[in-house]
Motif scaffolding. Structure first.
Motif, PDB file in Angstrom:
ATOM      1  N   PHE A  61       0.843  -1.190   0.000  1.00  0.00           N
ATOM      2  CA  PHE A  61       0.000   0.000   0.000  1.00  0.00           C
ATOM      3  C   PHE A  61       0.882   1.245   0.000  1.00  0.00           C
ATOM      4  O   PHE A  61       2.028   1.212   0.464  1.00  0.00           O
ATOM      5  CB  PHE A  61      -0.923   0.006   1.227  1.00  0.00           C
ATOM      6  CG  PHE A  61      -0.199  -0.023   2.543  1.00  0.00           C
ATOM      7  CD1 PHE A  61       0.102   1.146   3.226  1.00  0.00           C
ATOM      8  CD2 PHE A  61       0.206  -1.228   3.111  1.00  0.00           C
ATOM      9  CE1 PHE A  61       0.774   1.120   4.438  1.00  0.00           C
ATOM     10  CE2 PHE A  61       0.882  -1.268   4.318  1.00  0.00           C
ATOM     11  CZ  PHE A  61       1.166  -0.091   4.988  1.00  0.00           C
ATOM     12  N   PRO A  62       0.360   2.358  -0.515  1.00  0.00           N
ATOM     13  CA  PRO A  62       1.173   3.576  -0.559  1.00  0.00           C
ATOM     14  C   PRO A  62       1.180   4.296   0.770  1.00  0.00           C
ATOM     15  O   PRO A  62       0.192   4.314   1.514  1.00  0.00           O
ATOM     16  CB  PRO A  62       0.445   4.421  -1.623  1.00  0.00           C
ATOM     17  CG  PRO A  62      -0.992   3.992  -1.498  1.00  0.00           C
ATOM     18  CD  PRO A  62      -0.955   2.524  -1.152  1.00  0.00           C
ATOM     19  N   THR A  63       2.302   4.886   1.108  1.00  0.00           N
ATOM     20  CA  THR A  63       2.384   5.879   2.173  1.00  0.00           C
ATOM     21  C   THR A  63       2.994   7.128   1.559  1.00  0.00           C
ATOM     22  O   THR A  63       3.390   7.134   0.389  1.00  0.00           O
ATOM     23  CB  THR A  63       3.241   5.411   3.368  1.00  0.00           C
ATOM     24  OG1 THR A  63       4.625   5.571   3.057  1.00  0.00           O
ATOM     25  CG2 THR A  63       2.947   3.960   3.743  1.00  0.00           C
ATOM     26  N   GLU A  64       3.076   8.201   2.326  1.00  0.00           N
ATOM     27  CA  GLU A  64       3.685   9.418   1.797  1.00  0.00           C
ATOM     28  C   GLU A  64       5.190   9.245   1.576  1.00  0.00           C
ATOM     29  O   GLU A  64       5.803   9.977   0.796  1.00  0.00           O
ATOM     30  CB  GLU A  64       3.417  10.612   2.716  1.00  0.00           C
ATOM     31  CG  GLU A  64       4.151  10.600   4.037  1.00  0.00           C
ATOM     32  CD  GLU A  64       3.452   9.753   5.098  1.00  0.00           C
ATOM     33  OE1 GLU A  64       3.791   9.918   6.274  1.00  0.00           O
ATOM     34  OE2 GLU A  64       2.583   8.916   4.759  1.00  0.00           O
ATOM     35  N   THR A  65       5.813   8.267   2.255  1.00  0.00           N
ATOM     36  CA  THR A  65       7.263   8.073   2.130  1.00  0.00           C
ATOM     37  C   THR A  65       7.570   7.122   0.981  1.00  0.00           C
ATOM     38  O   THR A  65       8.043   7.532  -0.075  1.00  0.00           O
ATOM     39  CB  THR A  65       7.842   7.546   3.453  1.00  0.00           C
ATOM     40  OG1 THR A  65       7.182   6.336   3.831  1.00  0.00           O
ATOM     41  CG2 THR A  65       7.684   8.584   4.555  1.00  0.00           C
ATOM     42  N   SER A 166       0.632   9.830   6.948  1.00  0.00           N
ATOM     43  CA  SER A 166      -0.336  10.849   6.540  1.00  0.00           C
ATOM     44  C   SER A 166      -1.067  10.480   5.258  1.00  0.00           C
ATOM     45  O   SER A 166      -2.084  11.098   4.934  1.00  0.00           O
ATOM     46  CB  SER A 166       0.371  12.202   6.349  1.00  0.00           C
ATOM     47  OG  SER A 166       1.318  12.135   5.303  1.00  0.00           O
ATOM     48  N   HIS A 167      -0.563   9.487   4.534  1.00  0.00           N
ATOM     49  CA  HIS A 167      -1.223   9.116   3.284  1.00  0.00           C
ATOM     50  C   HIS A 167      -2.620   8.580   3.601  1.00  0.00           C
ATOM     51  O   HIS A 167      -2.774   7.677   4.428  1.00  0.00           O
ATOM     52  CB  HIS A 167      -0.406   8.054   2.550  1.00  0.00           C
ATOM     53  CG  HIS A 167      -0.753   7.923   1.104  1.00  0.00           C
ATOM     54  ND1 HIS A 167      -1.949   7.381   0.683  1.00  0.00           N
ATOM     55  CD2 HIS A 167      -0.070   8.273  -0.021  1.00  0.00           C
ATOM     56  CE1 HIS A 167      -1.988   7.396  -0.629  1.00  0.00           C
ATOM     57  NE2 HIS A 167      -0.865   7.939  -1.087  1.00  0.00           N
ATOM     58  N   PRO A 168      -3.663   9.108   2.955  1.00  0.00           N
ATOM     59  CA  PRO A 168      -5.026   8.682   3.304  1.00  0.00           C
ATOM     60  C   PRO A 168      -5.293   7.210   3.042  1.00  0.00           C
ATOM     61  O   PRO A 168      -6.103   6.600   3.753  1.00  0.00           O
ATOM     62  CB  PRO A 168      -5.911   9.576   2.436  1.00  0.00           C
ATOM     63  CG  PRO A 168      -5.030  10.101   1.357  1.00  0.00           C
ATOM     64  CD  PRO A 168      -3.661  10.179   1.941  1.00  0.00           C
ATOM     65  N   LEU A 173      -6.504   2.108   5.449  1.00  0.00           N
ATOM     66  CA  LEU A 173      -6.319   0.654   5.523  1.00  0.00           C
ATOM     67  C   LEU A 173      -6.124   0.209   6.967  1.00  0.00           C
ATOM     68  O   LEU A 173      -6.728  -0.771   7.424  1.00  0.00           O
ATOM     69  CB  LEU A 173      -5.114   0.235   4.674  1.00  0.00           C
ATOM     70  CG  LEU A 173      -4.745  -1.246   4.716  1.00  0.00           C
ATOM     71  CD1 LEU A 173      -5.860  -2.102   4.138  1.00  0.00           C
ATOM     72  CD2 LEU A 173      -3.437  -1.488   3.973  1.00  0.00           C
ATOM     73  N   ILE A 174      -5.307   0.945   7.717  1.00  0.00           N
ATOM     74  CA  ILE A 174      -5.063   0.592   9.120  1.00  0.00           C
ATOM     75  C   ILE A 174      -6.344   0.745   9.937  1.00  0.00           C
ATOM     76  O   ILE A 174      -6.665  -0.092  10.785  1.00  0.00           O
ATOM     77  CB  ILE A 174      -3.929   1.453   9.706  1.00  0.00           C
ATOM     78  CG1 ILE A 174      -2.649   1.293   8.899  1.00  0.00           C
ATOM     79  CG2 ILE A 174      -3.661   1.070  11.158  1.00  0.00           C
ATOM     80  CD1 ILE A 174      -1.610   2.363   9.167  1.00  0.00           C
ATOM     81  N   ALA A 175      -7.088   1.812   9.687  1.00  0.00           N
ATOM     82  CA  ALA A 175      -8.319   2.055  10.442  1.00  0.00           C
ATOM     83  C   ALA A 175      -9.383   1.011  10.122  1.00  0.00           C
ATOM     84  O   ALA A 175     -10.063   0.506  11.027  1.00  0.00           O
ATOM     85  CB  ALA A 175      -8.842   3.449  10.139  1.00  0.00           C
TER      86      ALA A 175
END
Length: 401
Positions: A61-65, A166-168, A173-175
């Motif tokens: 999955f994407p993150t901001e990093t 911070s990536h939505p 996904l975590i939530a």
């Protein structure tokens, strides 16, 4: 010395599933997102969440990093699947990702110490990882005690690293899973970290079932890891938050923050990823030049001119290398030039992607321009040093294995 985790033979048909950032409304202080239930985004997030919740396999999955490869941080079976998919050494710790501070309290039974409060107020959600003491074991119904976080995330450590991305897509996904997710970068171990879904597919096709495609990562380098459990506090890994920002926003307790060593011995236990083993490396040999100006007359041009054999040479330039001003003999030897950008943010965002681009172009040698280590430069040079075979600077020559 730890051995690599057992390899996982290809057994999945890997799907790249689209997720639209425009579908997600997740305020920074909220505990859960608002996503249209009828949207493709919600459907695909739920598919990935089911994989994680049921310990079927890690998902990307994407993150901001960078793109992460995630599984439940509460399950050793699930965490071991990450190590197997990446062929990652088992003593290389994993960072735990949360969707909210309340999830940290509720699921991991952990409070944020006061020393971190000014930093997380500024940088959470965002590219900052903090080191915390492991929560106490929980007594189960049968009278035995069990660790809250899988020990596979924290080999031999009494602490763990945690961050709120911070990536939505990552936060959602975590939530939706309602499970803290252990997630290293979603690449084959030692390769440059992935900043697009295609990068993940190139490395992990057949080894994981799902890649959530949320577009390119906008930071491009992994999170900064800070340790407030020691005195003075330390930066264990430079990343998306700079040393200067830590000092500016951390308050009096962070004014004397130290930058820890960036590498550790093979038998040394470490609190954060990125300190042991080969990292961020393309297939080609990488030579980093520091302090050599624009290369018009100095050692950069001479180094390229003196190379023997029919080598395909790629150049990573940023602020000082001026390819157009190099003499024709040097230009003829260069197969491809990739511009990293001028600002620290641009260079960070493009570094891993361009290392992969040069691999795709089939170059034998990469000549990379180093940068000064202020602000984002510390994280950029940390990654370049780990990718390098040689470092040539204007004062000394460093050979690496």
């Amino acid at each position: 010395m730890a051995s690599a985790s057992p390899s996982l033979s290809a057994r999945f048909t890997t799907q790249i599933l689209p997720v639209a950032l425009s579908d997600i409304d997740f305020p920074s202080d909220a505990d859960s997102p608002n996503i249209p239930k009828a949207s493709v985004t919600f459907t695909n997030l739920c598919k990935a969440a089911d994989m994680i919740r049921n310990h079927v396999a890690p998902v990307a999955f994407p993150t901001e990093t960078v793109y992460g490869l995630g599984a439940s941080a509460l399950s050793t079976t699930a965490v071991q699947q990450i190590f197997a998919a990446k062929n990652r050494p088992s003593d290389n710790p994993l960072i735990v990702h949360i969707s909210s501070v309340s999830q940290l309290r509720r699921v991991l039974h952990t409070e944020v110490p006061d020393i971190y409060r000014p930093l997380i107020q500024r940088f959470w959600p965002g590219p900052l990882t903090i080191i915390l003491p492991l929560p106490d074991a929980i007594r189960q119904e049968d009278g035995t005690e069990a660790a809250v976080i899988s020990p596979a995330c924290t080999p031999g450590q009494s602490t763990f690293g945690v961050r709120m991305p911070s990536h939505p897509v990552a936060r959602s996904l975590i939530a939706i899973t309602d499970t803290p997710i252990a997630a290293p970068s979603a690449n084959a171990s030692s390769r440059p970290s992935p900043t697009t879904a295609q990068h993940v597919y190139d490395d992990m096709s057949g080894r994981i079932p799902i890649i959530l495609d949320g577009g390119a990562c906008n930071v491009g380098l992994e999170s900064t890891v800070v340790d407030g459990t020691v005195s003075p506090p330390a930066i264990l890994r430079p990343g998306g938050v700079s040393l200067e920002e830590i000092r500016k926003y951390g308050g009096p307790l962070w004014k004397d923050v130290m930058t820890g060593k960036s590498e550790a011995g093979q038998d040394e236990k470490v609190r954060t990823p990125g300190m042991k083993y080969k990292h961020y490396s393309p297939k080609a040999k990488v030579v980093v030049f520091l302090g050599h100006g624009d290369g018009r007359v100095g050692e950069v041009a001479k180094y390229i001119r003196d190379l023997e054999g029919d080598l395909k040479i790629g150049v990573l330039s940023s602020r000082l290398f001026k390819f157009d001003s190099w003499d024709e003999d040097v230009k003829k030897k260069i197969y491809i030039v990739k511009e990293l950008g001028k600002s620290g943010a641009e260079i960070s965002r493009n570094l891993f992607a361009h290392l992969r681009d040069l691999d795709e172009a089939g170059v034998d040698l990469i000549i990379a321009e180093g940068v000064s280590e202020e602000d984002e430069g510390a994280a950029i040079m940390n990654r370049l040093r780990k990718a390098a075979t040689e470092i040539l600077d204007s004062h000394r020559h460093i050979m690496k294995n």
